[in-house]
Enzyme design. Structure first.
Site, short mmCIF file in Angstrom:
data_model
loop_
_atom_site.label_atom_id
_atom_site.label_comp_id
_atom_site.label_asym_id
_atom_site.label_seq_id
_atom_site.Cartn_x
_atom_site.Cartn_y
_atom_site.Cartn_z
N GLU A 360 0.00 -2.54 4.42
CA GLU A 360 -0.75 -1.29 4.57
C GLU A 360 -1.02 -1.01 6.05
OE1 GLU A 360 -4.37 -1.51 2.33
OE2 GLU A 360 -3.35 -2.06 0.45
N HIS A 411 -10.08 -3.05 5.19
CA HIS A 411 -9.87 -2.97 3.75
C HIS A 411 -9.76 -4.41 3.25
CE1 HIS A 411 -7.11 -1.84 0.12
NE2 HIS A 411 -8.35 -2.14 -0.25
#
Length: 538
Positions: A360, A411
């Site tokens: 990501e 995250h």
């Protein structure tokens, strides 16, 4: 005369033509403004130009028994300013002890100003020739304040001026605020008010009041040199005054003395107030933001609207091997900015992060007129504590007085929420050393609730126990669009920047309610809501 107050109701105010950096307020005695003056086209054109300088202006000495000229003048002004902006107006009744009565009128830009109430002073002791008339105003990013219109009787200048502190006190009680501005032709100089008499005024001796137009200013277009027109301020609003003075329209528009006197024997006086726009910071886990989601135009349109609400926004869970989608998304964001609204967005993007092939990226998108990115930093994670290593930017805000601060994107891996959260204080300490400041904000999907982090484990976190850190999104907030009720997305702040947080600004952006989406439509955008807060300069 009976006092009256009309409450018009307070509601949200939005700028229609972009954000100005100051609010300009004027007061102008137009000198016998009636049908004769209105029939002079050149004079009306000059008056329209003058009005268009201001966000709100007090017009005095309106003498018109039919009470129609001021409305015709408002139409002329709006013909001059459209399509850029238009003015509305609040006007007093006709005032005065003799047949030669006058009105006060406040003309204000509808896109900048909202009038919440009007108030006509009762004057029970008959102290005023023309009783003060007031409006309570709200404007975006400025504390509410009231304006008090006064044109004193020249031969009773001292007596009327000495009664204005009582008018102010009454308005403080009526409007329940202390921010007030008294303005108008006060005949406060020369033969009407000596220096000795001026020093004896309660409005001068009372330290609550500050006179912005001093006695050295000439506010007349004639050969006299008198400071008749004044602006007096009280309350905290004085702290955001940027400038004040006299607008010499004859010099500005190249008028000869007779032409200027045709307009008025007075100049307008003015004051500018700094508009301190808060900075809105957001974080949004867009949930598998890649080619599939980007191909859904309905979803992308909602995402664009969400980004446009924020001055800087962290986008998480960008999954795109080609690393092109986020750049295409930025192009659409800028392409869909409304004309004359705002500046374009720019972006800083991390490298692709993650231990597996499903990597990501983090992206910070920000308005270029509101945010300067000074540096970026990718945490090296020498002990491999993070699935997706924190990514940071150091920013400054050129439009306000917020000190520089850094944002930390994270995250967190759900099944390692406690361990990763407990390592974030080390990340913060490293960034304090790297950027040489303590103002830091950690934000993102931290999976800090429900089955990933119990309340007991939450209390054990170093980020909770360490008093340097403040959590802005608490555990009662649901940050998910699903049927769960979990506070996964958080904002944690440290340093003096916490003193700049706008009260009650931290929260969850429930875009499904904002855009009237079904649960299914909302979840197609993301299974998370954005979280947000605002910072405002002092």
């Amino acid at each position: 005369m009976r006092a009256f107050v009309i409450i018009l109701g307070i509601s949200c105010l939005y700028f229609l033509s972009g954000e100005a950096e100051q609010l300009k307020i004027g007061a102008f005695n137009v000198q016998i403004f009636g049908k004769t003056k209105f029939n002079k086209a050149d004079v009306v054109d000059t008056l329209s130009k003058i009005v268009s300088r201001y966000d709100v202006i007090l017009i005095q000495e309106i003498r018109d028994a039919s009470m129609t000229v001021i409305y015709k003048f408002l139409d002329k002004v709006n013909n001059f300013t459209e399509p850029y902006f238009i003015y509305d107006m609040k006007i007093s009744e006709r005032l005065g002890r003799t047949r030669s009565k006058e009105q006060y009128a406040f003309l204000y830009r509808e896109d900048k100003i909202r009038v919440e109430a009007v108030y006509q002073y009762e004057d029970p002791l008959d102290l005023f020739e023309r009783e003060p008339y007031s409006v309570l105003l709200t404007a975006k990013d400025i504390s509410p304040f009231f304006l008090v219109a006064i044109r004193t009787k020249p031969t009773a200048a001292f007596e009327e001026l000495n009664a204005l502190d009582d008018v102010y006190d009454e308005l403080v009680s009526v409007f329940n605020i202390t921010n007030g501005i008294i303005l108008g032709d006060m005949s406060a100089d020369c033969r009407y008010l000596s220096k000795t008499k001026y020093e004896q005024l309660d409005l001068v001796k009372d330290t609550r009041f500050t006179w912005l137009i001093n006695s050295t200013e000439d506010t007349t277009t004639t050969t006299s040199d008198c400071s008749y027109d004044r602006i007096i301020m009280a309350g905290d609003l004085l702290n955001v005054v940027t400038k004040n003075g006299v607008f010499k329209f004859d010099e500005e528009y190249g008028l000869e003395l007779p032409e200027a006197k045709d307009v008025s024997d007075h100049y307008p006086v003015e004051v500018s107030i700094k508009v301190n726009h808060p900075l809105k910071v957001c974080a949004f886990n867009v949930q598998v933001f890649g080619k599939t989601k980007f191909s859904n135009s309905d979803v992308v349109n909602i995402l664009i609207k969400i980004v446009h609400q924020c001055d800087v926004i962290l986008i998480q869970e960008i999954r795109d091997v080609s690393e092109t989608i986020i750049h295409s998304f930025l192009e659409l964001i800028n392409r869909n900015i409304e004309s004359n609204c705002c500046s374009n967005y720019s972006m800083h993007v991390s490298q692709r992060l993650g231990r597996t092939s499903s990597k990501e990226q983090y992206a910070f998108l920000y308005r270029t007129d509101k945010v300067n990115v000074l540096e970026e930093h990718q945490f090296s994670d020498p002990f491999d504590k993070f699935e997706r290593e924190p990514y940071s930017i150091l920013i400054s805000t050129p439009q306000n007085d917020i000190p520089p601060f850094f944002l930390v994107a994270i995250h967190i891996k759900p099944t390692a929420a406690f361990e990763e959260l407990n390592a974030l204080d080390d990340v913060y300490d490293e960034l304090v050393s790297v950027f040489n400041i303590t103002n830091g904000i950690i934000l993102g999907d931290m999976n800090a609730d429900c089955r990933y982090l119990s309340q007991k484990k939450y209390q054990q976190l170093d980020l909770v126990k360490d008093t340097r850190f403040t959590w802005l999104i608490n555990s009662t907030e649901d940050t998910t669009t699903t049927t769960s009720d979990c506070s996964y997305d958080r904002i944690v702040i440290a340093g003096d920047v916490k003193c700049y947080i706008v009260k009650n600004s931290a929260g969850v952006v429930k875009f499904d309610m904002d855009y009237e989406l079904t649960s299914e439509e909302a979840q197609s955008v993301s299974d998370h809501y954005p979280v947000q807060f605002q910072l405002q300069g002092k």
